[in-house]
Design a protein around this motif. Structure first.
Motif, PDB file in Angstrom:
ATOM      1  N   GLN A   3       0.998  -1.259   0.027  1.00 13.58           N
ATOM      2  CA  GLN A   3      -0.063   0.115  -0.151  1.00 13.58           C
ATOM      3  C   GLN A   3       0.658   0.937  -0.117  1.00 13.58           C
ATOM      4  N   LEU A   4       0.057   2.529  -0.553  1.00 13.68           N
ATOM      5  CA  LEU A   4       0.871   3.830  -0.409  1.00 13.68           C
ATOM      6  C   LEU A   4       0.025   4.192  -0.885  1.00 13.68           C
ATOM      7  N   VAL A   5       0.392   5.326   0.250  1.00 17.58           N
ATOM      8  CA  VAL A   5      -0.945   6.597   0.833  1.00 17.58           C
ATOM      9  C   VAL A   5       0.722   7.826   0.506  1.00 17.58           C
ATOM     10  N   GLU A   6      -0.167   8.708  -0.153  1.00 19.93           N
ATOM     11  CA  GLU A   6       0.306   9.931  -0.259  1.00 19.93           C
ATOM     12  C   GLU A   6      -0.837  10.440   0.462  1.00 19.93           C
ATOM     13  N   SER A   7      -0.061  11.872   1.099  1.00 16.65           N
ATOM     14  CA  SER A   7      -0.334  12.642   1.523  1.00 16.65           C
ATOM     15  C   SER A   7       0.094  14.205   1.580  1.00 16.65           C
ATOM     16  N   GLY A   8      -0.423  15.319   2.211  1.00 14.73           N
ATOM     17  CA  GLY A   8       0.368  16.304   1.796  1.00 14.73           C
ATOM     18  C   GLY A   8       0.127  17.109   0.972  1.00 14.73           C
ATOM     19  N   GLY A   9      -1.154  17.203  -0.173  1.00 16.88           N
ATOM     20  CA  GLY A   9      -1.308  18.240  -0.903  1.00 16.88           C
ATOM     21  C   GLY A   9      -2.368  19.169  -0.574  1.00 16.88           C
ATOM     22  N   GLY A  10      -2.395  20.247  -1.676  1.00 16.79           N
ATOM     23  CA  GLY A  10      -3.181  21.065  -1.399  1.00 16.79           C
ATOM     24  C   GLY A  10      -3.252  22.966  -1.918  1.00 16.79           C
ATOM     25  N   PHE A  37       5.296  10.908  -9.739  1.00 19.26           N
ATOM     26  CA  PHE A  37       4.648  10.977 -10.997  1.00 19.26           C
ATOM     27  C   PHE A  37       3.594  12.129 -10.956  1.00 19.26           C
ATOM     28  N   ARG A  38       2.803  12.650 -12.247  1.00 21.82           N
ATOM     29  CA  ARG A  38       1.891  13.875 -12.045  1.00 21.82           C
ATOM     30  C   ARG A  38       0.820  13.684 -12.741  1.00 21.82           C
ATOM     31  N   GLN A  39      -0.335  14.331 -13.404  1.00 21.43           N
ATOM     32  CA  GLN A  39      -1.520  13.745 -14.256  1.00 21.43           C
ATOM     33  C   GLN A  39      -2.150  15.299 -14.062  1.00 21.43           C
ATOM     34  N   ALA A  40      -2.110  16.193 -14.617  1.00 21.03           N
ATOM     35  CA  ALA A  40      -2.559  17.686 -15.162  1.00 21.03           C
ATOM     36  C   ALA A  40      -3.965  17.548 -15.635  1.00 21.03           C
ATOM     37  N   ARG A  41      -5.274  17.994 -15.658  1.00 25.63           N
ATOM     38  CA  ARG A  41      -6.581  18.082 -16.445  1.00 25.63           C
ATOM     39  C   ARG A  41      -6.096  17.974 -17.444  1.00 25.63           C
ATOM     40  N   TYR A  94      -0.675  14.380  -7.628  1.00 25.48           N
ATOM     41  CA  TYR A  94       0.848  13.821  -7.845  1.00 25.48           C
ATOM     42  C   TYR A  94       0.477  12.723  -6.973  1.00 25.48           C
ATOM     43  N   TYR A  95       1.009  11.500  -8.060  1.00 28.53           N
ATOM     44  CA  TYR A  95       1.580   9.787  -7.674  1.00 28.53           C
ATOM     45  C   TYR A  95       2.753   9.472  -6.721  1.00 28.53           C
ATOM     46  N   CYS A  96       2.734   8.716  -5.730  1.00 30.25           N
ATOM     47  CA  CYS A  96       3.624   8.164  -5.505  1.00 30.25           C
ATOM     48  C   CYS A  96       3.861   6.270  -6.257  1.00 30.25           C
ATOM     49  N   ALA A  97       4.595   6.310  -6.314  1.00 34.93           N
ATOM     50  CA  ALA A  97       4.593   4.817  -7.524  1.00 34.93           C
ATOM     51  C   ALA A  97       5.563   3.960  -7.067  1.00 34.93           C
ATOM     52  N   ALA A  98       5.795   2.188  -6.747  1.00 37.16           N
ATOM     53  CA  ALA A  98       7.173   1.599  -6.880  1.00 37.16           C
ATOM     54  C   ALA A  98       7.369   1.151  -7.720  1.00 37.16           C
ATOM     55  N   THR A  99       8.877   0.409  -8.298  1.00 39.16           N
ATOM     56  CA  THR A  99       9.094  -0.703  -9.390  1.00 39.16           C
ATOM     57  C   THR A  99      10.277  -1.180  -8.614  1.00 39.16           C
ATOM     58  N   THR A 100      10.642  -2.204  -9.228  1.00 38.11           N
ATOM     59  CA  THR A 100      12.284  -2.576  -9.414  1.00 38.11           C
ATOM     60  C   THR A 100      12.415  -2.667 -10.429  1.00 38.11           C
ATOM     61  N   ASP A 111       4.848  -1.433 -10.951  1.00 40.00           N
ATOM     62  CA  ASP A 111       3.767  -2.636 -10.172  1.00 40.00           C
ATOM     63  C   ASP A 111       2.831  -1.742  -8.772  1.00 40.00           C
ATOM     64  N   TYR A 112       2.507  -0.695  -8.423  1.00 36.06           N
ATOM     65  CA  TYR A 112       2.204  -0.333  -7.379  1.00 36.06           C
ATOM     66  C   TYR A 112       2.445   1.226  -7.195  1.00 36.06           C
TER      67      TYR A 112
END
Length: 123
Positions: A3-10, A37-41, A94-100, A111-112
Motif C-alpha cells: 500500500q502506498l498512501v500519499e498526503s500533503g497536497g493542497g 508522477f503527476r497528471q494534470a487535467r 501527484y502520485y507515488c509508485a513503486a518499481t523494481t 507495480d504499485y
C-alpha cells in the motif's frame, strides 16, 4: 499487500512550497525505487522523479530539477517530495509508485500506485 498512501497536497500560491509524503507498507522496499508522477487535467501522466530505497540515489525530470527534492526516511518507510518555487503549471494530481525496474521514468514499469494527492498552485 503493498500500500502506498500519499498526503500533503493542497492549495498554494505561486512561489510557495509543499511537501508531499508517501507512506509505504506491506513489503520490504529495499529492492524498489519509488517514483513520483503527476497528471494534470486533460494531460498524460508524467514522470517527476524517483529515489532508490537502497542508496538514496535520485532521478529528476528536467522541468523540476533544482525546485523539487525527493528524499526518504527508511525508518518510517516514507518517501517525500519537497516542492519549492511552485508554478501554476505544477498543478496536478501527484502520485507515488513503486518499481523494481531500473527504468524509473516509465509509468508502465511500476507495480504499485498510491491514490494520488491534488496540488493546486494559484497565480
Amino acid at each position: 499487500q503493498v500500500q502506498l498512501v500519499e498526503s500533503g497536497g493542497g492549495l498554494v500560491q505561486a512561489g510557495g512550497s509543499l511537501r508531499l509524503s508517501c507512506a509505504a507498507s506491506g513489503s520490504t522496499f529495499s529492492r524498489y525505487a519509488m517514483g513520483w508522477f503527476r497528471q494534470a487535467r486533460g494531460k498524460e501522466r508524467e514522470f517527476v522523479g524517483a529515489i532508490r530505497w537502497s542508496d538514496g540515489y535520485t532521478y529528476y525530470t528536467p522541468f523540476v530539477k533544482g525546485r523539487f527534492t525527493i528524499s526518504r526516511d527508511n525508518a518510517k518507510n516514507t518517501v517525500y517530495l519537497q516542492m519549492n518555487s511552485l508554478k501554476p503549471e505544477d498543478t496536478a494530481v501527484y502520485y507515488c509508485a513503486a518499481t523494481t525496474s531500473y527504468e524509473v521514468a516509465g509509468a508502465h514499469n511500476y507495480d504499485y500506485w498510491g491514490q494520488g494527492t491534488q496540488v493546486t498552485v494559484s497565480s
